[in-house]
Design a protein around this motif. Structure first.
Motif, short mmCIF file in Angstrom:
data_model
loop_
_atom_site.label_atom_id
_atom_site.label_comp_id
_atom_site.label_asym_id
_atom_site.label_seq_id
_atom_site.Cartn_x
_atom_site.Cartn_y
_atom_site.Cartn_z
N CYS A 158 40.11 43.53 37.01
CA CYS A 158 40.24 44.99 36.93
C CYS A 158 40.26 45.55 38.35
O CYS A 158 39.39 45.26 39.18
N GLU A 160 39.68 48.41 39.36
CA GLU A 160 38.62 49.39 39.65
C GLU A 160 37.25 48.73 39.84
O GLU A 160 36.53 49.06 40.77
N CYS A 161 36.89 47.81 38.92
CA CYS A 161 35.51 47.27 38.96
C CYS A 161 35.45 45.77 39.22
O CYS A 161 34.37 45.22 39.42
N CYS A 182 40.22 47.07 33.00
CA CYS A 182 39.40 46.62 31.88
C CYS A 182 39.26 47.79 30.89
O CYS A 182 39.64 48.93 31.20
N CYS A 185 37.31 50.83 32.30
CA CYS A 185 37.92 51.61 33.38
C CYS A 185 39.22 52.32 32.97
O CYS A 185 39.62 53.28 33.63
ZN LIG Z 1 37.02 47.85 35.18
#
Ligand SMILES: [Zn+2]
Length: 254
Positions: A158, A160-161, A182, A185
């Motif tokens: 992912c 973002e994370c 994910c 996110c």
């Molecule tokens: Zn994520």
């Protein structure tokens, strides 16, 4: 007096300056993108020996000027002319597209020798009739370029994370985030598209510098359509507009 510099260069752009002179945009292996004036560059005889053709690989000598003046090209020797495949216009347009991407995505005096080598290789392969399909060469070059310039989307984690994203069924791809997302996110994000895992797998394979199977890979037509939609959107976002050559490259602009 500036000292002359030498470089190996691809001609990305030529604009007539006068009847005999021409302004060039070159992508050099040693210095990155360089813009220069070639006085007498249109003459058949002289220091340029009609070497200055679009996409020609040339050895140049030039004088580097101060910030706002054009560099001055004093010599060019032809190493190899770009020749597309016989009776295959798409290979010609693909060559122009290589030039367009190099011109748009790189900055003056920011060298990327690996990208230079990849471009030279791609242009050479675009000439070989027995080589990979034009759309595969284009895809490999686009993703190699994104990778070398630090713009490659995240395919497996992912964006973002950093959580691993299952590569099966359909996967959320964030156009603005620049990669897969994910389930947590993706919520509330704009410009998220759902793409099949096989599209992500194909993109990841073509983007992998260590992969040698890409040239033998025949991309399924349905996957190709979806893949182009995702990648084109991503590239247009990055450039701020659609590349001009897409109009001519039917198989990649569909
Ligand atoms: Zn994520």
């Amino acid at each position: 007096m500036a000292t002359p510099e030498q470089a190996l260069a691809l001609v990305l752009r030529l604009v007539d300056f006068s009847e005999t002179s021409v302004i060039l945009t070159l992508f050099t292996r040693e210095f990155g993108k360089v813009r220069g004036l070639a006085k007498g560059g249109r003459r058949l005889k002289g220091p340029f020996e009609s070497a200055l053709d679009l996409l020609a690989l040339v050895r140049i000598v030039f004088l580097r000027k101060s910030s706002d003046a054009l560099d001055l090209l004093t010599e060019a020797k032809l190493e190899r002319r770009f020749r597309p495949r016989d009776r295959d216009l798409s290979s010609l347009y693909a060559g122009y597209y290589v030039a367009e991407l190099l011109n748009e995505l790189t900055d003056d005096y920011d060298p990327h020798p690996q990208l230079f080598d990849a471009a030279v290789q791609t242009l050479h392969a675009l000439h070989q009739t027995a080589g990979p399909p034009v759309e595969s060469l284009v895809l490999r070059f686009e993703l190699t370029t994104l990778g070398l310039l630090g713009h490659l989307p995240s395919w497996r984690e992912c964006v973002e994370c950093g959580a691993a994203v299952a590569n099966s069924g359909r996967v959320a791809f964030g156009q603005l985030s620049g990669g897969v997302l994910c389930n947590e996110c993706r919520r509330g994000k704009k410009q998220v598209v759902s793409v099949s895992a096989s599209v992500i797998q194909t993109l990841a394979r073509f983007a992998d510098p260590a992969d040698v199977t890409w040239s033998q890979t025949v991309v399924d037509r349905r996957v190709q359509g979806e893949l182009r939609a995702v990648l084109n959107h991503y590239l247009a976002n990055l450039l701020g507009h659609k590349p001009r050559m897409w109009e001519y490259l039917a198989k990649i602009s569909s």
